[in-house]
Scaffold this motif. Structure first.
Motif, PDB file in Angstrom:
ATOM      1  N   ALA A  84      27.889  32.130  28.998  1.00 37.84           N
ATOM      2  CA  ALA A  84      27.987  33.444  29.623  1.00 37.84           C
ATOM      3  C   ALA A  84      27.688  33.380  31.117  1.00 37.84           C
ATOM      4  N   ALA A  85      26.675  32.577  31.508  1.00 36.23           N
ATOM      5  CA  ALA A  85      26.294  32.498  32.918  1.00 36.23           C
ATOM      6  C   ALA A  85      27.455  31.993  33.773  1.00 36.23           C
ATOM      7  N   SER A  86      28.148  30.956  33.291  1.00 34.54           N
ATOM      8  CA  SER A  86      29.279  30.419  34.041  1.00 34.54           C
ATOM      9  C   SER A  86      30.431  31.416  34.110  1.00 34.54           C
ATOM     10  N   ALA A  87      30.650  32.148  33.013  1.00 35.68           N
ATOM     11  CA  ALA A  87      31.725  33.144  32.990  1.00 35.68           C
ATOM     12  C   ALA A  87      31.442  34.269  33.984  1.00 35.68           C
ATOM     13  N   ILE A  88      30.188  34.703  34.057  1.00 41.68           N
ATOM     14  CA  ILE A  88      29.815  35.760  34.999  1.00 41.68           C
ATOM     15  C   ILE A  88      29.976  35.269  36.438  1.00 41.68           C
ATOM     16  N   SER A  89      29.540  34.038  36.696  1.00 42.83           N
ATOM     17  CA  SER A  89      29.669  33.486  38.046  1.00 42.83           C
ATOM     18  C   SER A  89      31.131  33.369  38.459  1.00 42.83           C
ATOM     19  N   ALA A  90      31.985  32.977  37.500  1.00 43.72           N
ATOM     20  CA  ALA A  90      33.410  32.859  37.804  1.00 43.72           C
ATOM     21  C   ALA A  90      34.015  34.223  38.110  1.00 43.72           C
ATOM     22  N   ARG A  91      33.644  35.238  37.330  1.00 40.30           N
ATOM     23  CA  ARG A  91      34.201  36.568  37.573  1.00 40.30           C
ATOM     24  C   ARG A  91      33.666  37.154  38.877  1.00 40.30           C
ATOM     25  N   ARG A  92      32.427  36.835  39.203  1.00 42.18           N
ATOM     26  CA  ARG A  92      31.843  37.325  40.453  1.00 42.18           C
ATOM     27  C   ARG A  92      32.675  36.889  41.647  1.00 42.18           C
ATOM     28  N   LYS A  93      33.251  35.714  41.580  1.00 44.28           N
ATOM     29  CA  LYS A  93      34.017  35.184  42.699  1.00 44.28           C
ATOM     30  C   LYS A  93      35.327  35.926  42.921  1.00 44.28           C
ATOM     31  N   PHE A 126      28.828  50.346  27.900  1.00 43.77           N
ATOM     32  CA  PHE A 126      27.874  51.442  27.738  1.00 43.77           C
ATOM     33  C   PHE A 126      27.462  51.673  26.288  1.00 43.77           C
ATOM     34  N   PRO A 127      28.375  51.702  25.307  1.00 48.45           N
ATOM     35  CA  PRO A 127      27.934  51.901  23.912  1.00 48.45           C
ATOM     36  C   PRO A 127      26.917  50.857  23.460  1.00 48.45           C
ATOM     37  N   ALA A 128      27.108  49.608  23.863  1.00 45.79           N
ATOM     38  CA  ALA A 128      26.154  48.555  23.492  1.00 45.79           C
ATOM     39  C   ALA A 128      24.806  48.803  24.157  1.00 45.79           C
ATOM     40  N   TYR A 129      24.822  49.316  25.394  1.00 48.78           N
ATOM     41  CA  TYR A 129      23.573  49.615  26.088  1.00 48.78           C
ATOM     42  C   TYR A 129      22.851  50.772  25.408  1.00 48.78           C
ATOM     43  N   GLU A 148      21.769  40.988  21.936  1.00 48.99           N
ATOM     44  CA  GLU A 148      23.108  41.477  21.605  1.00 48.99           C
ATOM     45  C   GLU A 148      23.721  42.247  22.767  1.00 48.99           C
ATOM     46  N   PHE A 149      22.889  43.029  23.474  1.00 46.74           N
ATOM     47  CA  PHE A 149      23.433  43.757  24.622  1.00 46.74           C
ATOM     48  C   PHE A 149      23.855  42.799  25.719  1.00 46.74           C
ATOM     49  N   LEU A 150      23.031  41.796  26.025  1.00 52.50           N
ATOM     50  CA  LEU A 150      23.379  40.854  27.078  1.00 52.50           C
ATOM     51  C   LEU A 150      24.677  40.126  26.750  1.00 52.50           C
ATOM     52  N   GLU A 151      24.880  39.794  25.490  1.00 51.85           N
ATOM     53  CA  GLU A 151      26.128  39.141  25.083  1.00 51.85           C
ATOM     54  C   GLU A 151      27.315  40.087  25.281  1.00 51.85           C
ATOM     55  N   ALA A 152      27.132  41.353  24.893  1.00 51.91           N
ATOM     56  CA  ALA A 152      28.208  42.335  25.049  1.00 51.91           C
ATOM     57  C   ALA A 152      28.499  42.583  26.530  1.00 51.91           C
ATOM     58  N   TYR A 153      27.444  42.668  27.339  1.00 57.36           N
ATOM     59  CA  TYR A 153      27.619  42.910  28.776  1.00 57.36           C
ATOM     60  C   TYR A 153      28.340  41.733  29.430  1.00 57.36           C
ATOM     61  N   ALA A 154      27.934  40.511  29.083  1.00 54.32           N
ATOM     62  CA  ALA A 154      28.563  39.324  29.665  1.00 54.32           C
ATOM     63  C   ALA A 154      30.042  39.258  29.296  1.00 54.32           C
ATOM     64  N   ALA A 155      30.358  39.567  28.043  1.00 52.24           N
ATOM     65  CA  ALA A 155      31.759  39.550  27.615  1.00 52.24           C
ATOM     66  C   ALA A 155      32.567  40.620  28.335  1.00 52.24           C
ATOM     67  N   THR A 156      31.960  41.783  28.515  1.00 50.26           N
ATOM     68  CA  THR A 156      32.645  42.864  29.229  1.00 50.26           C
ATOM     69  C   THR A 156      32.893  42.487  30.686  1.00 50.26           C
ATOM     70  N   LEU A 157      31.872  41.966  31.328  1.00 53.73           N
ATOM     71  CA  LEU A 157      32.000  41.584  32.734  1.00 53.73           C
ATOM     72  C   LEU A 157      33.060  40.505  32.912  1.00 53.73           C
ATOM     73  N   GLU A 195      27.245  49.322  40.862  1.00 54.34           N
ATOM     74  CA  GLU A 195      28.490  49.458  40.118  1.00 54.34           C
ATOM     75  C   GLU A 195      28.590  48.412  39.012  1.00 54.34           C
ATOM     76  N   LEU A 196      28.105  47.217  39.297  1.00 53.90           N
ATOM     77  CA  LEU A 196      28.168  46.128  38.323  1.00 53.90           C
ATOM     78  C   LEU A 196      27.062  46.216  37.283  1.00 53.90           C
ATOM     79  N   MET A 197      25.933  46.789  37.653  1.00 45.89           N
ATOM     80  CA  MET A 197      24.784  46.909  36.746  1.00 45.89           C
ATOM     81  C   MET A 197      24.300  48.359  36.777  1.00 45.89           C
TER      82      MET A 197
END
Length: 292
Positions: A84-93, A126-129, A148-157, A195-197
């Protein structure tokens, strides 16, 4: 042979002077800010530093330090496990900002840049949050709920479609013919992080779900609900309690200010009067709230 060498040596000081840093144009200044804020771009940092160094050091001694405060996305993936960390970093770019319209006044001392930023739309998380917060309140599997929320948030991001954040930045000169500077750009990183968080906004939305919605804006619904309860408790005979007077006042605010400004107005009013609305009050407090 000596003449060309002497000519080169004599011309060296003039070449060095010509290479001295020059202030960036308004367009390039915005672009450099945007690239540092979203990408931590080293070339943009250098260009912006060199531009800011053209300001009079006696009037702006620490102006170059601005550059080091612009980038805040570096820790966006902190707390997430791989992959998830690598996926978030890639999307951030992929986040970027572009100018849509640039205007300078006739004296070229002030400028305005209308721009937009493209970033992931994380609203689907938002529903997961909300589910995670509900489980926290009941004490049910709090560690598992967070995971579970962090996993859902990472997948969404990672997979979210892009959304546009539109804004305006005002620029001014740092001294006569100095470099362009902008307080608005200094806070863009924090605005994009919200906006992101958007967890504070989601908390407000969850809280507003328990009240009768009048405006469709959570901050305004919470403010109105607090006002109605306050008036019912302390001033039931007030003209504001008749019919939908209070609701109409808030609705007019929303119409006149627009959603964003109305939200800021309602949140500010709610925060200023929270202690009054939720606790014992004096006559002075009652008069103050009526005045607003």
């Amino acid at each position: 042979m000596l003449k060309p060498i002497l000519a080169l040596l004599l011309g060296a000081p003039f070449a060095a002077a010509a290479a001295a840093p020059a202030a960036l144009s308004l367009e390039d200044t915005f672009d450099a800010h945007a690239r540092v804020i979203t990408q931590n771009d080293e070339e943009a940092k250098t260009a912006l530093r060199n531009s800011l160094r053209t300001a009079d050091p006696s009037d702006y001694p620490d102006i170059v330090d601005i550059v080091d405060a612009l980038y805040e996305f570096g820790n966006l993936a902190a707390g997430f496990e791989e992959p998830a960390a690598s996926a978030i970093s890639a999307r951030r770019k992929t986040i970027h900002c572009r100018a849509d319209k640039i205007e300078e006044n006739s004296s070229s001392e002030r400028g305005i840049v209308d721009y937009h930023c493209t970033l992931p739309d994380v609203s689907a998380a938002f529903p997961a949050y909300r589910d995670s917060r509900a489980r926290f309140r009941t004490g049910e599997q709090t560690a598992e709920a967070l995971k579970e929320f962090l996993e859902a948030y990472a997948a969404t991001l990672r997979d979210a479609p892009g959304t546009r954040y539109q804004a305006r930045a005002e620029f001014s000169r740092a001294g006569d013919n100095g470099p362009w500077i902008s307080a608005d750009m200094l806070f863009l990183n924090l605005k994009l992080l919200k906006e992101l968080m958007p967890f504070s906004a989601w908390d407000e939305r969850i809280e507003a779900e328990s009240v009768t919605a009048y405006s469709g804006i959570p901050a305004c619904d919470l403010m109105l609900d607090a006002q109605l309860k306050f008036a019912e408790r302390y001033d039931p005979d007030s003209p504001l309690q008749r019919g939908t007077t209070l609701q109409d006042i808030v609705a007019e605010k929303v119409r006149s200010l627009g959603p964003s400004l109305a939200e800021a107005y309602c949140r500010g009013t709610h925060d200023r009067n929270r202690a009054v609305w939720e606790g014992p009050v004096s006559q002075e407090d009652t008069d103050h709230v009526r005045a607003e």
